[in-house]
Design an enzyme around this catalytic site. Structure first.
Site, mmCIF file in Angstrom:
data_model
loop_
_atom_site.group_PDB
_atom_site.id
_atom_site.type_symbol
_atom_site.label_atom_id
_atom_site.label_comp_id
_atom_site.label_asym_id
_atom_site.label_seq_id
_atom_site.Cartn_x
_atom_site.Cartn_y
_atom_site.Cartn_z
ATOM 1 N N SER A 101 0.838 -1.184 0.000
ATOM 2 C CA SER A 101 0.000 0.000 0.000
ATOM 3 C C SER A 101 0.892 1.260 0.000
ATOM 4 O O SER A 101 1.742 1.395 -0.873
ATOM 5 C CB SER A 101 -0.955 -0.043 1.195
ATOM 6 N N ASP A 327 -8.427 -4.314 -6.750
ATOM 7 C CA ASP A 327 -7.986 -3.727 -5.487
ATOM 8 C C ASP A 327 -8.798 -2.454 -5.258
ATOM 9 O O ASP A 327 -8.770 -1.542 -6.085
ATOM 10 C CB ASP A 327 -6.489 -3.408 -5.556
ATOM 11 N N HIS A 355 -7.133 -5.829 -1.217
ATOM 12 C CA HIS A 355 -6.118 -4.783 -1.161
ATOM 13 C C HIS A 355 -4.794 -5.445 -0.807
ATOM 14 O O HIS A 355 -4.631 -5.938 0.311
ATOM 15 C CB HIS A 355 -6.489 -3.721 -0.127
#
Length: 386
Positions: A101, A327, A355
């Site tokens: 991320s 995602d 994710h």
């Protein structure tokens, strides 16, 4: 990480400056964070616009008045330089790194600053450096719109789903329920579940379907069918580190805004935000308007960070980029973009809804990442795991 990687590597976690155990404390009170997160993200009158403008200033004021000197130096470029100090401190000549991320932007920035020190680097769930805050927020609004449709489709396949009819009808029912909370929030003890908090709770449980969807379905059933907003507030509290007694147990909210607003300041006006909210309501009606109004938090930020607008990392060792096709938070095209932008990278794709990908349940992804981390072997060009 996998047992094989854990056996091969000593794993060192680094809290970036100002974050977690590298933090210097909190810059907003518990009450101020409550006010900020509950601010009306769909203002319907000039008074409500003034209110969200005022509430949006809370993080910047806190940084300026309480944050101390570190708040102005929490951007990603500063944090990437700290990672090179960490590399030197443990005695490594090259930097082996797994970033997920936001951690992908941190890793790519490190590679741009120190390409000759990159060892084996995995970037999973990619956040590009070259997008401004409006572009990032719009991309996420669109991706979360797809994700909420995916959730509703899954919900409708279960007998305990509080929604009914077709997927489109279910999404509309959820949106209408949110809107109803704008004027009539649900009482939960001395708190309220309003439109903003309910939508935020739903959004925050669209990340990891196998774990998130059942919990979210149950909480929505309580809210929609029984008028009980407690379960949704409990879900949200767990994602934002809010304890049952109302204390925030980390500085994650403070740090999020400090890093984000240094990296991607918002230079638009309130009129611009209103226009974005109206435009995004057509492409991302569930969350788009509220995410647009959220841009105001980074308006007139009281410090300016050192920006980096590209990550080519010319001359680096090969970098493995991992991206998931559905995602909700870091859209697949961002992974494609960064893999192309980096001078020496390979893209590994997971065709799924999640994710990030590594250690999320795909044996194919785990094998591909592990082969790279353990042996330096990259997956074949165009590899897609399903």
């Amino acid at each position: 990480v996998s047992p094989d990687v854990l056996e091969h590597y000593d794993v060192v976690g680094v809290d970036p400056r100002g974050v977690g155990l590298s933090g210097t404390g909190r810059w907003m009170t518990d009450k101020q964070i409550d006010v900020l997160l509950a601010a009306d993200g769909t203002p319907d009158s000039p008074a409500e616009v003034r209110s969200i403008v005022d509430d949006s200033r809370l993080p910047g004021i806190g940084c300026l008045e309480i944050g101390g000197p570190v708040y102005a130096h929490m951007g990603t470029v500063d944090a990437a330089r700290d990672l090179d100090i960490a590399r030197a401190a443990v005695g490594d000549e090259t930097f082996n790194y797994l970033g997920k991320s936001y951690g992908t932007m941190l890793g790519a920035t490190y590679a741009e600053l120190f390409p000759d020190r990159v060892g084996r680097m995995v970037l999973d769930g990619v956040l590009p450096a070259n997008l401004d805050l409006v572009e990032v927020t719009k991309g996420q609004a669109d991706s979360f719109e797809v994700a909420v449709h995916d959730f509703v489709a899954d919900c409708l396949s279960h007998a305990d789903c509080p929604l009914s009819g077709t997927e489109e009808a279910g999404v509309e029912q959820l949106q209408q329920w949110f809107m109803g909370l704008d004027g009539r929030p649900l009482k939960v003890g001395d708190r309220e579940l309003n439109e903003t908090l309910a939508a935020y709770a739903v959004l925050s449980y669209l990340y990891f379907p196998s774990n998130d969807y059942p919990q979210l379905r149950s909480a929505l059933r309580a809210g929609i069918n029984d008028g009980n907003g407690g379960p949704l507030l409990t879900l949200l509290d767990s994602r934002i580190d809010r304890s049952p007694d109302g204390r925030y147990t980390s500085n994650s909210t403070d740090a999020f805004y400090a890093v984000t607003c240094l990296d991607r300041p918002f230079t638009g006006t309130v009129a611009d935000v209103k226009r974005y909210a109206q435009e995004w309501a057509t492409t991302a009606p569930t969350f788009g308007p509220a995410l647009a109004w959220g841009l105001l938090t980074c308006k007139d930020w009281p410090a300016q960070g050192e920006a980096i607008s590209k990550t080519t990392a010319q001359g680096s060792n090969p970098i493995l980029v991992v991206s998931t096709t559905h995602d909700p938070a870091t859209p697949y095209q961002w992974g494609e973009q960064v893999a192309q932008e980096l001078g020496n990278a390979r893209l590994l794709t997971w065709d799924d809804h999640s994710h990030t990908a590594y250690m999320r349940g795909s044996a194919c992804i785990t094998a591909g990442v592990d082969a790279y981390l353990l042996k330096g072997t990259l997956p074949e060009v165009g590899t897609v795991c399903s």
